[in-house]
Design an enzyme around this catalytic site. Structure first.
Site, PDB file in Angstrom:
ATOM      1  N   ASP A   1       0.273 -13.092  -7.596  1.00  0.00           N
ATOM      2  CA  ASP A   1      -1.267 -12.579  -6.127  1.00  0.00           C
ATOM      3  C   ASP A   1      -1.335 -11.122  -6.240  1.00  0.00           C
ATOM      4  O   ASP A   1      -1.420 -10.648  -6.027  1.00  0.00           O
ATOM      5  CB  ASP A   1       0.140 -12.403  -4.695  1.00  0.00           C
ATOM      6  CG  ASP A   1      -0.693 -13.072  -4.065  1.00  0.00           C
ATOM      7  OD1 ASP A   1      -2.323 -12.756  -4.183  1.00  0.00           O
ATOM      8  OD2 ASP A   1      -0.034 -12.609  -2.418  1.00  0.00           O
TER       9      ASP A   1
ATOM     10  N   GLN B   1      -6.473 -11.540   4.873  1.00  0.00           N
ATOM     11  CA  GLN B   1      -7.445 -12.148   4.312  1.00  0.00           C
ATOM     12  C   GLN B   1      -8.988 -11.404   5.045  1.00  0.00           C
ATOM     13  O   GLN B   1      -8.578 -11.425   6.626  1.00  0.00           O
ATOM     14  CB  GLN B   1      -7.461 -14.053   5.044  1.00  0.00           C
ATOM     15  CG  GLN B   1      -6.704 -14.345   3.651  1.00  0.00           C
ATOM     16  CD  GLN B   1      -7.462 -14.745   2.523  1.00  0.00           C
ATOM     17  OE1 GLN B   1      -8.068 -14.781   1.979  1.00  0.00           O
ATOM     18  NE2 GLN B   1      -6.776 -15.012   1.690  1.00  0.00           N
TER      19      GLN B   1
ATOM     20  N   ALA C   1       2.938 -14.405   5.360  1.00  0.00           N
ATOM     21  CA  ALA C   1       1.924 -15.306   5.907  1.00  0.00           C
ATOM     22  C   ALA C   1       2.762 -16.709   6.656  1.00  0.00           C
ATOM     23  O   ALA C   1       1.672 -17.562   6.766  1.00  0.00           O
ATOM     24  CB  ALA C   1       0.711 -15.689   5.447  1.00  0.00           C
TER      25      ALA C   1
ATOM     26  N   ASP D   1       8.059  -9.346  -6.856  1.00  0.00           N
ATOM     27  CA  ASP D   1       7.319  -8.641  -7.403  1.00  0.00           C
ATOM     28  C   ASP D   1       8.581  -7.646  -7.104  1.00  0.00           C
ATOM     29  O   ASP D   1       8.220  -6.390  -7.365  1.00  0.00           O
ATOM     30  CB  ASP D   1       6.065  -8.135  -7.254  1.00  0.00           C
ATOM     31  CG  ASP D   1       6.126  -7.714  -5.431  1.00  0.00           C
ATOM     32  OD1 ASP D   1       6.584  -8.429  -4.311  1.00  0.00           O
ATOM     33  OD2 ASP D   1       5.245  -7.966  -5.494  1.00  0.00           O
ATOM     34  N   GLY D   2       9.431  -7.790  -5.921  1.00  0.00           N
ATOM     35  CA  GLY D   2      10.417  -6.509  -5.717  1.00  0.00           C
ATOM     36  C   GLY D   2      10.308  -6.301  -4.319  1.00  0.00           C
ATOM     37  O   GLY D   2      10.386  -5.026  -3.553  1.00  0.00           O
TER      38      GLY D   2
ATOM     39  N   HIS E   1       7.445  -8.409  -1.705  1.00  0.00           N
ATOM     40  CA  HIS E   1       7.069  -9.045  -0.803  1.00  0.00           C
ATOM     41  C   HIS E   1       8.630 -10.027  -0.700  1.00  0.00           C
ATOM     42  O   HIS E   1       8.557 -10.185   0.963  1.00  0.00           O
ATOM     43  CB  HIS E   1       6.615 -10.511  -1.498  1.00  0.00           C
ATOM     44  CG  HIS E   1       4.750 -10.036  -1.486  1.00  0.00           C
ATOM     45  ND1 HIS E   1       4.596  -9.052  -2.585  1.00  0.00           N
ATOM     46  CD2 HIS E   1       3.766 -10.690  -0.690  1.00  0.00           C
ATOM     47  CE1 HIS E   1       3.314  -8.697  -2.063  1.00  0.00           C
ATOM     48  NE2 HIS E   1       2.433  -9.506  -1.326  1.00  0.00           N
TER      49      HIS E   1
END
Length: 372
Positions: free
Chosen positions: A263, A131, A209, A237-238, A240
């Site tokens: 995401d 961000q 985060a 997703d493998g 994260h």
């Protein structure tokens, strides 16, 4: 339409061989007309992604009808029939334009836009992730309400770092109006617990985060696990989260409280290269996206259907659990379960048929075959 002899995913999250009836765009008790032979196929509700930023070169924060149309078309082509895209950390003026664009969107093509996930700007500087720090803002209920008005009530989720100034007051005021999610936070266990007691009911991309779970400092993860009303997002997703951590999370929370999300950012569906996310440069190599300058993970490049496949094929999550966490659970979390998320008579007929390898054979949107 009749979908005949398929393995139908029922509301109890079990596959039962039988027929599925569709009449006037809705799941029905009986019907006549076109027959689809679903022998050997899994028949599941269309997926709902409540947290993704973009795909195929477009981003929700582009704030254009063209972007929404292209994103919706791509998502639908991959079995995601309802979408709640996420905003990034921008100024109120920029977010107002983005949200107004969503409110004006006519939903005539692709996946149905059912909400907005307001991921920024009420987050922690310490855990900003990808961000933009320039626009981080302390929680501000009046600002949120102005933006919700621009969105026409579409904001279904708003992210908060509960340790920041004004966060608890925000949660107390808004928890009855919108799902408040803990995100991009350095909060400890006690602070997170207090936020949940005041009405927060969701955690954004669990583990990412936020402080890690440990035996002396369980943090947001431990507080969420202790509160049965709280649902948590997982990016399978493998990249994260390690597969073993995903399996552990399912044991901790159960498949009633986990929501699979992608995401994904604008590079999803495209080749390696240079892209942007929230106005910041992103480098994509393979299935990993990182901020070019800082190296932080910057979203994913994987759509939700591929996350389901990864969860089942590479992480040993039962198919029934993975489907539930990508259909019913996200629909419940943003308050659209009366219309979407299961193959219950009366609900919108958004249906996906998968073969044994979990590859898409048919997509039915609003009762019409759009891919076969």
């Amino acid at each position: 339409m009749i979908i005949r002899n398929g393995k139908i995913f029922r509301e109890n999250a079990q596959f039962v061989e039988g027929d599925l009836f569709i009449q006037d765009g809705k799941i029905a008790m009986e019907a006549s007309g076109e027959i689809i032979d679903a022998t050997g196929l899994y028949v599941i509700p269309g997926l709902t992604d409540i947290h993704f930023h973009g795909c195929v070169g477009y981003d929700f924060c582009d704030g254009t009808k063209e972007s929404l149309e292209n994103m919706a078309e791509y998502e639908l082509s991959n079995g995601v029939t309802t979408i709640c895209p996420a905003s990034m950390t921008f100024s109120e003026e920029q977010l107002a334009e983005i949200f107004q664009n969503a409110a004006d969107y006519d939903n005539r093509t692709g996946a149905t836009l059912v909400g907005i996930n307001m991921e920024g700007p009420f987050i922690s500087m310490e855990k900003k992730g990808a961000q933009n720090p320039k626009y981080i803002h302390k929680p501000d209920a009046e600002m949120f309400e102005r933006l919700q008005e621009k969105a026409g009530g579409l904001v279904k989720l708003v992210d908060i770092a509960p340790e920041t100034e004004g966060a608890m007051e925000f949660i107390e005021k808004e928890a009855g109006n919108v799902c408040v999610s803990l995100a991009h936070t350095a909060a400890d266990f006690d602070t997170a617990q207090k936020a949940f007691e005041k009405g927060a009911c969701h955690v954004t991309h669990l583990y990412n985060a936020m402080p890690p779970y440990s035996h002396r400092a369980p943090g947001v993860v431990g507080a969420a696990c202790d509160n049965e009303k709280v649902m948590v997002e997982l990016i399978c997703d493998g990249v994260h989260i390690h597969p073993a951590a995903v399996r552990t999370t399912f044991k901790m929370f159960g498949d009633d409280r986990i929501i699979l999300i992608s995401d994904s950012m604008r590079a999803c569906g495209l080749d390696d290269g240079q892209y942007t996310l929230g106005g910041q440069d992103v480098t994509v190599r393979g299935n990993v996206a990182t901020l070019t300058k800082e190296g932080n993970i910057a979203g994913s490049v994987t759509n939700l259907m591929n996350c389901v496949r990864t969860a089942v094929k590479k992480m040993q999550i039962p198919l029934e659990s993975a489907v539930k966490c990508a259909t019913a659970n996200p629909a419940k979390s943003i308050g659209i379960y009366e219309q979407y998320g299961s193959l219950t008579p009366g609900k919108v007929a958004d249906v996906v048929l998968l073969d044994e390898n979990l590859e898409i054979k048919y997509i039915v949107k609003d009762g019409k075959v759009i891919k076969s």
